[in-house]
Write a protein that holds these residues in place. Structure first.
Motif, PDB file in Angstrom:
ATOM      1  N   LEU A  72      -9.262   8.430   0.880  1.00  0.00           N
ATOM      2  CA  LEU A  72      -8.426   8.488  -0.322  1.00  0.00           C
ATOM      3  C   LEU A  72      -8.749   7.340  -1.285  1.00  0.00           C
ATOM      4  CD1 LEU A  72      -4.950   9.327   1.264  1.00  0.00           C
ATOM      5  CD2 LEU A  72      -6.332  10.835  -0.143  1.00  0.00           C
ATOM      6  N   PHE A  73      -8.946   6.155  -0.700  1.00  0.00           N
ATOM      7  CA  PHE A  73      -9.204   4.961  -1.518  1.00  0.00           C
ATOM      8  C   PHE A  73     -10.404   4.240  -0.885  1.00  0.00           C
ATOM      9  CE2 PHE A  73      -4.590   5.662  -1.223  1.00  0.00           C
ATOM     10  CZ  PHE A  73      -4.291   5.928  -2.549  1.00  0.00           C
TER      11      PHE A  73
ATOM     12  N   ARG B  53      -0.060   0.285  -5.521  1.00  0.00           N
ATOM     13  CA  ARG B  53      -1.030  -0.348  -6.421  1.00  0.00           C
ATOM     14  C   ARG B  53      -2.235   0.556  -6.645  1.00  0.00           C
ATOM     15  NH1 ARG B  53      -1.328  -6.400  -4.319  1.00  0.00           N
ATOM     16  NH2 ARG B  53       0.470  -7.168  -5.438  1.00  0.00           N
ATOM     17  N   LEU B  54      -2.744   1.136  -5.526  1.00  0.00           N
ATOM     18  CA  LEU B  54      -3.963   1.926  -5.625  1.00  0.00           C
ATOM     19  C   LEU B  54      -3.711   3.236  -6.370  1.00  0.00           C
ATOM     20  CD1 LEU B  54      -5.496   1.149  -2.122  1.00  0.00           C
ATOM     21  CD2 LEU B  54      -6.066   0.160  -4.323  1.00  0.00           C
TER      22      LEU B  54
ATOM     23  N   LEU C 243       3.804   8.672  -2.243  1.00  0.00           N
ATOM     24  CA  LEU C 243       2.593   8.080  -2.816  1.00  0.00           C
ATOM     25  C   LEU C 243       1.342   8.805  -2.320  1.00  0.00           C
ATOM     26  CD1 LEU C 243       3.767   4.378  -2.496  1.00  0.00           C
ATOM     27  CD2 LEU C 243       3.305   5.576  -4.648  1.00  0.00           C
ATOM     28  N   LEU C 244       1.307   9.134  -1.022  1.00  0.00           N
ATOM     29  CA  LEU C 244       0.143   9.856  -0.498  1.00  0.00           C
ATOM     30  C   LEU C 244       0.038  11.236  -1.159  1.00  0.00           C
ATOM     31  CD1 LEU C 244       0.495   8.947   3.294  1.00  0.00           C
ATOM     32  CD2 LEU C 244      -1.269   8.116   1.721  1.00  0.00           C
ATOM     33  N   THR C 245       1.182  11.902  -1.295  1.00  0.00           N
ATOM     34  CA  THR C 245       1.182  13.226  -1.917  1.00  0.00           C
ATOM     35  C   THR C 245       0.739  13.132  -3.376  1.00  0.00           C
ATOM     36  OG1 THR C 245       3.001  13.808  -0.457  1.00  0.00           O
ATOM     37  CG2 THR C 245       2.628  15.277  -2.306  1.00  0.00           C
ATOM     38  N   ALA C 246       1.174  12.074  -4.050  1.00  0.00           N
ATOM     39  CA  ALA C 246       0.797  11.903  -5.464  1.00  0.00           C
ATOM     40  C   ALA C 246      -0.715  11.745  -5.590  1.00  0.00           C
ATOM     41  CB  ALA C 246       1.509  10.685  -6.046  1.00  0.00           C
TER      42      ALA C 246
END
Ligand SMILES: Cc1cc2nc3c(=O)[nH]c(=O)nc-3n(C[C@H](O)[C@H](O)[C@H](O)COP(=O)(O)OP(=O)(O)OC[C@H]3O[C@@H](n4cnc5c(N)ncnc54)[C@H](O)[C@@H]3O)c2cc1C
Length: 586
Positions: free
Chosen positions: A158-159, A216-217, A85-88
């Protein structure tokens, strides 16, 4: 006349001017040299910090690519867990399309684990209930997790609204990072004076919440990220031989097998292995047309953990005499084994968690008598070496749990597999230049230091830095673009500089315990100096708040680990070591 002029009282005699001007020149030269040296030291330190940490990468995380134009192509990410997810999120700011391939079906929803289709309506059913693990391939999914301050710093980039979103799940999801740490029988106090009473904050939630939040994010913010339920099973190379017959080449497409067994071929500009403990990349490489031999270090400290989860109605704890009160508490108690107390390899954590739960995690090195009731937890505590290492409120808390919450208890056993490090960086020249691995697919660490998830963040941030400076090249074979030839090599080198010390320091600490099975070809004596230094550093930190503050920052990963050997600290450690040796301190 002439003589008079030179000897006149109004003129300065030459022999007195010269020494003074020489002095001024000398002083100016020294000052400039000092300033230049200082500038060199600071520049070098800045450069070094950039090499071994992601601290300088933080402001660049999540920001649009320079020039705003995305690289045309699909990134395939195998694995949709923390690393995936972080890589995406990172790849979504650089490429036109990102495809996450993940076999666990919950990935296709943004639900919390217990809202999953097929999951039991509640998590608590009867005495010694079983906790449903909706992520069967991630054994530790429901085990207790902790995250360093650096995790929150990076997530905020990131968010930007991560705090708001986390606080919606639990008003105590973001708290000051005070782990209430006892090492052996000594309290290692947090550096409150250093931070003027305002310790940095960290994300303090369970792993299901962290992963669900990330998912979700990513779904909310990254329109170009798609999810597919299936497995990555291999890749195809573009047929072009690597430089000087090394075997290195480029991945052209990736094979994906759906849950129904259907195979598809997906063209890919980059393939990222985020398959965690499956370390599937190793199999893809072995099965490829250009296989190469990749070294993998494996050792086994035989770590076992039981996480005991209780449902706790907060009012039950009104009478608990814990400093600050139960309502404001988050991490309640952490006890780590002391490297000098070799007969006492146990750790214990008590953490208040989301949805009115309380986690008590017990475990350690080669510890198999795992608790199955409150009384067993008391027995664990009774085995701790030292006078009385546990504050009174811990016993009080156990009494309340026994009286009111034992019915709701669930006991989750995690018996860790051996830890491993796949040394891709050693054969970077022979790997496809657009294949990389991030997270546990690269390195599985002893969870005792809780560095698994931040390691994934470091990999993702490293990828971001590299992509920001990388210009895609035209691909004559496909008439599209591809990543530059040295892309993979640069990634492996950079990621290795930032994560290698996690492996060496944790392994050195684990070799302290006689029950550890070392890496083949190594002995438990390896890393003895690192062990001695870290042990003695701890002795210094118990007595000196400045050193304790540096140690805290290193543990939270907001200061480079090499600060532990800066002269001011190294001298104190050596002095303490001498005193220990002479028997003056212990
Ligand atoms: C008991 C225990 C406690 C821990 N405590 C902490 C802690 O306190 N703090 C911390 O930071 N870390 C902790 N860790 C480590 C942390 O859980 C891991 O480092 C983290 O989960 C790694 O994330 P990952 O995304 O790399 O891999 P994983 O979370 O293992 O995910 C891998 C994903 O890949 C998928 N997958 C597998 N094969 C394929 C394939 N062929 N194709 C596509 N997808 C595939 C899987 O389904 C899975 O979703 C702990 C670990 C254990 C065992």
């Amino acid at each position: 006349m002439c003589l008079y002029r030179f000897t006149s009282p109004m003129t300065v005699p030459l022999d007195s001017v010269l020494p003074r001007s020489r002095t001024i020149i000398f002083l100016s030269f020294s000052l400039v040299s000092i300033l230049l040296f200082r500038a060199y030291v600071l520049t070098r330190r800045y450069w070094k910090i950039g090499q071994i940490t992601i601290l300088h990468e933080l402001p660049k995380l999540g920001k649009p690519r320079q020039g705003g134009r995305l690289i045309d192509g699909t990134v395939v990410i195998a694995g949709g867990s923390i690393a995936g997810l972080l890589t995406a999120q990172i790849c979504s700011t650089h490429f036109t399309r990102v495809l996450i391939v993940e076999p666990d079906t919950m990935l296709s929803t943004s639900a919390t684990p217990f809202e999953e289709p097929g999951a039991p309506a509640t998590a608590s059913e009867g005495k010694n209930r079983k906790i449903f693990n909706p992520r069967p391939r991630v054994m530790q999914y429901t085990s207790g997790h902790n995250f360093q301050v650096l995790t929150l710093w990076a997530l905020k980039e990131l968010f930007p609204d991560i705090e708001v979103e986390a606080l919606k799940v639990d008003p105590q999801a973001i708290v000051h990072a005070d782990s209430k740490v006892y090492i052996g029988n000594k309290h290692l106090k947090p550096p409150l004076a250093h931070y003027k009473g305002d310790l940095p904050k960290h994300l303090n939630v369970g792993r299901p919440t962290y992963e669900t939040l990330l998912r979700r994010l990513v779904k909310r913010d990254c329109d170009n990220v798609e999810f597919f339920s299936g497995f990555v099973t291999g890749y195809q190379l573009d047929g072009k031989a690597g430089p000087q017959g090394t075997g290195a080449s480029r991945i052209e497409s990736v094979t994906i097998r759906s849950k129904d067994g259907l195979e598809t071929i997906e063209p890919a500009i980059l393939l990222v292995d985020c398959t965690g403990s499956a370390q599937a990349g190793l199999k893809w490489i072995t099965n490829s047309t250009n296989p190469c031999k990749i070294a993998k270090d494996v050792y086994n400290p035989k770590i076992c953990y039981t996480t005991c989860i209780f449902d706790v109605e907060p009012s039950l704890m009104d009478k608990l005499q814990i400093p600050g009160g139960y309502a404001n508490a988050r991490t309640i108690f952490t006890r780590n084994s002391h490297p000098r107390m070799k007969h006492d390899p146990r750790s214990l954590y008590i953490i208040k968690r989301e949805h009115n739960t309380l986690h008590v995690a017990c475990g350690g090195y080669d510890v198999f008598d795992r608790p199955k009731c409150i009384n067993d937890i008391r027995t664990v505590i009774a085995k701790f070496a030292g006078p009385d290492p546990v504050p009174a409120y811990v016993y009080q808390l156990l009494d309340i749990l026994e009286d009111h919450c034992e019915e709701s208890a669930a006991y989750l056993d995690a018996r860790c597999a051996p830890f491993s490090f796949v040394k891709y960086h050693g054969v970077a020249d022979q790997l496809p230049n657009n294949f990389i691995a991030i997270g546990d697919s690269l390195m599985i660490l002893n969870p005792i230091r809780g560095q698994g998830c931040i390691k994934a963040m470091i990999g993702a941030a490293t990828l971001n830095g590299l992509l920001r400076s990388c210009k895609p090249v035209s691909n004559l074979l496909s008439s599209g673009v591809s990543l530059p030839e040295n892309f993979g090599k640069r990634f492996w080198e950079s990621q290795n500089k930032r994560t290698y010390s996690f492996w060496t320091t944790t392994k050195a600490a684990d070799y302290n315990w006689d029950t550890t099975i070392p890496v083949e070809g190594e002995s438990l004596k390896d890393g003895a100096f690192v062990r001695w230094y870290n042990r003695t550093l701890l002795d210094v930190a118990f007595k000196n708040e400045d050193v304790a503050a540096t140690l805290y920052d290193i543990t939270m990963l907001i200061t480079p680990a090499c600060y532990a050997i800066r002269p001011g600290i190294a001298i104190r450690v050596l002095w303490m070591g001498l005193k220990n040796y002479l028997g003056l301190e212990l």
